[in-house]
Design a protein around this motif. Sequence first.
Motif, PDB file in Angstrom:
ATOM      1  N   GLN A 119      39.703  44.836  36.499  1.00  0.00           N
ATOM      2  CA  GLN A 119      39.627  44.785  37.956  1.00  0.00           C
ATOM      3  C   GLN A 119      40.155  46.073  38.578  1.00  0.00           C
ATOM      4  OE1 GLN A 119      41.746  41.232  39.074  1.00  0.00           O
ATOM      5  NE2 GLN A 119      39.927  39.931  38.883  1.00  0.00           N
TER       6      GLN A 119
ATOM      7  N   ARG B 173      40.164  49.085  37.208  1.00  0.00           N
ATOM      8  CA  ARG B 173      39.183  50.149  36.945  1.00  0.00           C
ATOM      9  C   ARG B 173      37.977  50.012  37.867  1.00  0.00           C
ATOM     10  NH1 ARG B 173      39.201  51.037  30.412  1.00  0.00           N
ATOM     11  NH2 ARG B 173      41.378  51.649  30.326  1.00  0.00           N
ATOM     12  N   GLN B 174      37.533  48.759  38.072  1.00  0.00           N
ATOM     13  CA  GLN B 174      36.403  48.561  38.977  1.00  0.00           C
ATOM     14  C   GLN B 174      36.782  48.940  40.397  1.00  0.00           C
ATOM     15  OE1 GLN B 174      35.344  44.458  38.325  1.00  0.00           O
ATOM     16  NE2 GLN B 174      34.014  44.940  36.591  1.00  0.00           N
ATOM     17  N   HIS B 175      38.010  48.638  40.814  1.00  0.00           N
ATOM     18  CA  HIS B 175      38.462  48.977  42.156  1.00  0.00           C
ATOM     19  C   HIS B 175      38.530  50.499  42.307  1.00  0.00           C
ATOM     20  CE1 HIS B 175      40.535  48.628  45.962  1.00  0.00           C
ATOM     21  NE2 HIS B 175      41.522  49.405  45.488  1.00  0.00           N
TER      22      HIS B 175
ATOM     23  N   VAL C 218      34.947  51.929  42.524  1.00  0.00           N
ATOM     24  CA  VAL C 218      34.349  51.682  43.843  1.00  0.00           C
ATOM     25  C   VAL C 218      34.971  52.629  44.872  1.00  0.00           C
ATOM     26  CG1 VAL C 218      34.130  49.979  45.696  1.00  0.00           C
ATOM     27  CG2 VAL C 218      33.705  49.313  43.341  1.00  0.00           C
TER      28      VAL C 218
END
Length: 118
Positions: A107, A109-111, A114
């Motif tokens: 989460q 890394r995805q944040h 983005v």
Amino acid sequence: MAYKIITSQCISCNLCLSVCPTNAIKVVDGQHWIDPELCTNCVGSIHTVPQCKAGCPTCNGCVNQSSDYWEGWFANYNRVVAKLTNKQDYWENWFQCYSQKYAEQLQKRQHHAVAAEA
């Protein structure tokens, strides 16, 4: 190994009496028991699983009892200790901890990904 014990979880529904192909299940003074001399564990019959176990609505009314004293003793000991300590398996704990930390890192890394795109 024949099914030799009907546990306290038995609800006296008598389904096991009607499904046992060898008539090994008896009722004496209101208590169900399995005659070990008659019980064949449904081996050599048309059934692929023991019928007392398969037909039991509690799923734990009929249980295996080991003929080896120490094997049975350790099986009972491990079952009771697991209930008393209410501990999960080591690998189950490890997997839950690892998967939770992995999900948190994913989460993050995805944040970051983005945020970098924006």
